[in-house]
Design a protein around this motif. Structure first.
Motif, PDB file in Angstrom:
ATOM      1  N   GLU A 117       4.525  -2.299   3.097  1.00 17.96           N
ATOM      2  CA  GLU A 117       3.350  -2.791   2.371  1.00 17.96           C
ATOM      3  C   GLU A 117       3.582  -2.729   0.861  1.00 17.96           C
ATOM      4  OE1 GLU A 117      -1.222  -1.286   1.503  1.00 17.96           O
ATOM      5  OE2 GLU A 117      -0.291  -0.811   3.450  1.00 17.96           O
ATOM      6  N   ARG A 118       4.100  -1.606   0.404  1.00 18.83           N
ATOM      7  CA  ARG A 118       4.358  -1.409  -1.024  1.00 18.83           C
ATOM      8  C   ARG A 118       5.425  -2.380  -1.531  1.00 18.83           C
ATOM      9  NH1 ARG A 118       3.318   2.842  -4.410  1.00 18.83           N
ATOM     10  NH2 ARG A 118       4.799   3.286  -6.088  1.00 18.83           N
ATOM     11  N   VAL A 119       6.508  -2.508  -0.762  1.00 18.66           N
ATOM     12  CA  VAL A 119       7.610  -3.391  -1.148  1.00 18.66           C
ATOM     13  C   VAL A 119       7.138  -4.835  -1.228  1.00 18.66           C
ATOM     14  CG1 VAL A 119       9.805  -4.377  -0.383  1.00 18.66           C
ATOM     15  CG2 VAL A 119       9.456  -1.906  -0.284  1.00 18.66           C
ATOM     16  N   MET A 120       6.365  -5.274  -0.218  1.00 17.16           N
ATOM     17  CA  MET A 120       5.936  -6.677  -0.196  1.00 17.16           C
ATOM     18  C   MET A 120       4.989  -6.989  -1.339  1.00 17.16           C
ATOM     19  SD  MET A 120       4.360  -8.996   2.928  1.00 17.16           S
ATOM     20  CE  MET A 120       5.915  -9.026   3.832  1.00 17.16           C
ATOM     21  N   PHE A 121       4.113  -6.039  -1.683  1.00 12.82           N
ATOM     22  CA  PHE A 121       3.197  -6.295  -2.804  1.00 12.82           C
ATOM     23  C   PHE A 121       3.976  -6.392  -4.114  1.00 12.82           C
ATOM     24  CE2 PHE A 121       0.484  -5.214  -6.335  1.00 12.82           C
ATOM     25  CZ  PHE A 121      -0.641  -6.000  -6.108  1.00 12.82           C
ATOM     26  N   PHE A 122       4.880  -5.426  -4.351  1.00 11.00           N
ATOM     27  CA  PHE A 122       5.670  -5.452  -5.581  1.00 11.00           C
ATOM     28  C   PHE A 122       6.543  -6.710  -5.644  1.00 11.00           C
ATOM     29  CE2 PHE A 122       5.704  -0.534  -6.115  1.00 11.00           C
ATOM     30  CZ  PHE A 122       4.444  -0.600  -6.667  1.00 11.00           C
ATOM     31  N   PHE A 123       7.075  -7.118  -4.500  1.00 14.32           N
ATOM     32  CA  PHE A 123       7.911  -8.309  -4.428  1.00 14.32           C
ATOM     33  C   PHE A 123       7.110  -9.542  -4.861  1.00 14.32           C
ATOM     34  CE2 PHE A 123      10.249 -11.355  -1.358  1.00 14.32           C
ATOM     35  CZ  PHE A 123      11.127 -11.752  -2.361  1.00 14.32           C
ATOM     36  N   ALA A 124       5.916  -9.698  -4.281  1.00 12.26           N
ATOM     37  CA  ALA A 124       5.052 -10.832  -4.635  1.00 12.26           C
ATOM     38  C   ALA A 124       4.641 -10.762  -6.099  1.00 12.26           C
ATOM     39  CB  ALA A 124       3.813 -10.842  -3.739  1.00 12.26           C
ATOM     40  N   TYR A 184       4.868 -20.604  -7.453  1.00 17.31           N
ATOM     41  CA  TYR A 184       4.974 -21.113  -6.079  1.00 17.31           C
ATOM     42  C   TYR A 184       5.336 -19.982  -5.123  1.00 17.31           C
ATOM     43  CZ  TYR A 184       4.509 -26.131  -6.944  1.00 17.31           C
ATOM     44  OH  TYR A 184       4.014 -27.370  -7.255  1.00 17.31           O
ATOM     45  N   LEU A 185       6.340 -19.198  -5.512  1.00 15.15           N
ATOM     46  CA  LEU A 185       6.792 -18.112  -4.635  1.00 15.15           C
ATOM     47  C   LEU A 185       5.818 -16.943  -4.629  1.00 15.15           C
ATOM     48  CD1 LEU A 185      10.641 -18.217  -5.295  1.00 15.15           C
ATOM     49  CD2 LEU A 185       9.407 -18.895  -3.235  1.00 15.15           C
ATOM     50  N   SER A 186       5.163 -16.670  -5.755  1.00 19.40           N
ATOM     51  CA  SER A 186       4.181 -15.577  -5.746  1.00 19.40           C
ATOM     52  C   SER A 186       3.000 -15.939  -4.855  1.00 19.40           C
ATOM     53  CB  SER A 186       3.706 -15.238  -7.158  1.00 19.40           C
ATOM     54  OG  SER A 186       2.960 -16.286  -7.733  1.00 19.40           O
ATOM     55  N   GLY A 187       2.562 -17.202  -4.918  1.00 21.02           N
ATOM     56  CA  GLY A 187       1.472 -17.638  -4.042  1.00 21.02           C
ATOM     57  C   GLY A 187       1.835 -17.484  -2.579  1.00 21.02           C
ATOM     58  N   PHE A 188       3.053 -17.911  -2.243  1.00 15.97           N
ATOM     59  CA  PHE A 188       3.529 -17.811  -0.860  1.00 15.97           C
ATOM     60  C   PHE A 188       3.627 -16.355  -0.420  1.00 15.97           C
ATOM     61  CE2 PHE A 188       7.259 -17.270   1.953  1.00 15.97           C
ATOM     62  CZ  PHE A 188       6.786 -17.944   3.068  1.00 15.97           C
ATOM     63  N   GLN A 189       4.196 -15.492  -1.260  1.00 20.46           N
ATOM     64  CA  GLN A 189       4.390 -14.088  -0.887  1.00 20.46           C
ATOM     65  C   GLN A 189       3.075 -13.322  -0.816  1.00 20.46           C
ATOM     66  OE1 GLN A 189       7.021 -12.746   0.311  1.00 20.46           O
ATOM     67  NE2 GLN A 189       8.455 -14.422  -0.114  1.00 20.46           N
ATOM     68  N   PHE A 190       2.133 -13.634  -1.686  1.00 17.87           N
ATOM     69  CA  PHE A 190       0.825 -12.974  -1.588  1.00 17.87           C
ATOM     70  C   PHE A 190       0.095 -13.402  -0.317  1.00 17.87           C
ATOM     71  CE2 PHE A 190       0.917 -12.085  -6.309  1.00 17.87           C
ATOM     72  CZ  PHE A 190       0.842 -10.708  -6.163  1.00 17.87           C
TER      73      PHE A 190
END
Length: 275
Positions: free
Chosen positions: A66-73, A83-89
């Motif tokens: 959860e932490r990794v995916m949020f920081f990644f986005a 584009y990628l931040s929208g997709f990752q969020f």
């Protein structure tokens, strides 16, 4: 001391770069994770993003995922890769619906699409998507700390879409100065705009230019249609002043009305003379 501080900074930078390059090549996920978080906390989002990109798939289903995916986005968002931040969020919201970060992720996902919205004259597909995301956020989290900003962004995007429609109608009106049949299209476009966008910031302008278009159409009509169309222009004038009694177009509108009344009297004289 004058030379020591720059030298120290250079050493720190070289050490950081070396550490980063080693982490990129390392097979140890933990090393990448710790350095990625370190870079993220230091607001070095570009390097943090590269490391999170490498390790994110390995943390799926794990407590740190959860932490990794949020920081990644968020690192995509911070580096303006919307584009990628929208997709990752969006992925984050689907994967962790009970997260403490769910509101922020939903908001930043919507804001990513907001930042992708182009100028009003271009295709508004991303604007439509951003509005959809923002409206979903507003409806889902009416008490959110991000609500005020979300409403402001939604208002801004709505105005942008309205401006595009208004400018299309206005362009018909402009072309109609040289190609009179386009005035019919202009009037229809202004009618549709006024009906479909109540309360728009462009309503006053739309009402005036609709009046201007009906007036131009009337003056360029054949004699058998002119009286009817001049009266339609007067109705358009009345609608403008009914909605905006102190309209900014008052002087121009009154000048047009005077021309309409003069032409109607002239037509009336011709009719009486024919009798």
């Amino acid at each position: 001391m004058r030379y020591f501080i720059p030298l120290l900074l250079a050493v720190v930078l070289l050490t950081s770069c070396s550490e980063y390059q080693k982490a990129l090549k390392s097979t140890e996920t933990k090393v990448k994770y710790e350095l990625a978080e370190k870079f993220y906390n230091e607001e070095d989002y570009k390097r943090a993003n590269r490391l999170f990109e490498q390790i994110a798939p390995k943390y799926i289903g794990k407590p740190q995922g959860e932490r990794v995916m949020f920081f990644f986005a968020d690192s995509y968002f911070k580096t303006k890769n919307y584009y990628l931040s929208g997709f990752q969020f969006e992925r984050f919201v689907r994967s962790y619906p009970n997260s403490d970060k769910i509101q922020e992720a939903s908001f930043l996902g919507a804001k990513s699409y907001y930042n992708l919205s182009p100028v009003y004259s271009l295709d508004q597909t991303d604007t439509d998507k951003a509005l959809q995301k923002l409206q979903l956020f507003i409806n889902t989290y009416p008490e959110s700390e991000f609500l005020e900003e979300a409403n402001e962004m939604a208002k801004d995007l709505t105005t942008k879409k309205e401006k595009k429609l208004f400018q299309i109608a206005k362009q018909y009106n402009k072309i109609g100065e040289f190609n009179f049949p386009f005035l019919v299209s202009a009037i229809a476009a202004f009618d549709n705009f006024i009906t479909d966008n109540p309360g728009s910031v462009f309503t006053e302008d739309a009402l005036y230019y609709r009046f201007e278009a009906t007036t131009s159409l009337a003056f360029n009509s054949t004699s058998n249609k002119q009286v009817e169309r001049l009266n339609e222009a007067k109705e358009a004038y009345d609608k403008l002043f009914k909605s905006f009694p102190e309209t900014k177009f008052q002087k121009k509108a009154n000048n047009l009305l005077a021309r309409i009344d003069k032409q109607l009297k002239s037509q009336e004289t011709v009719t009486l003379g024919a009798k």
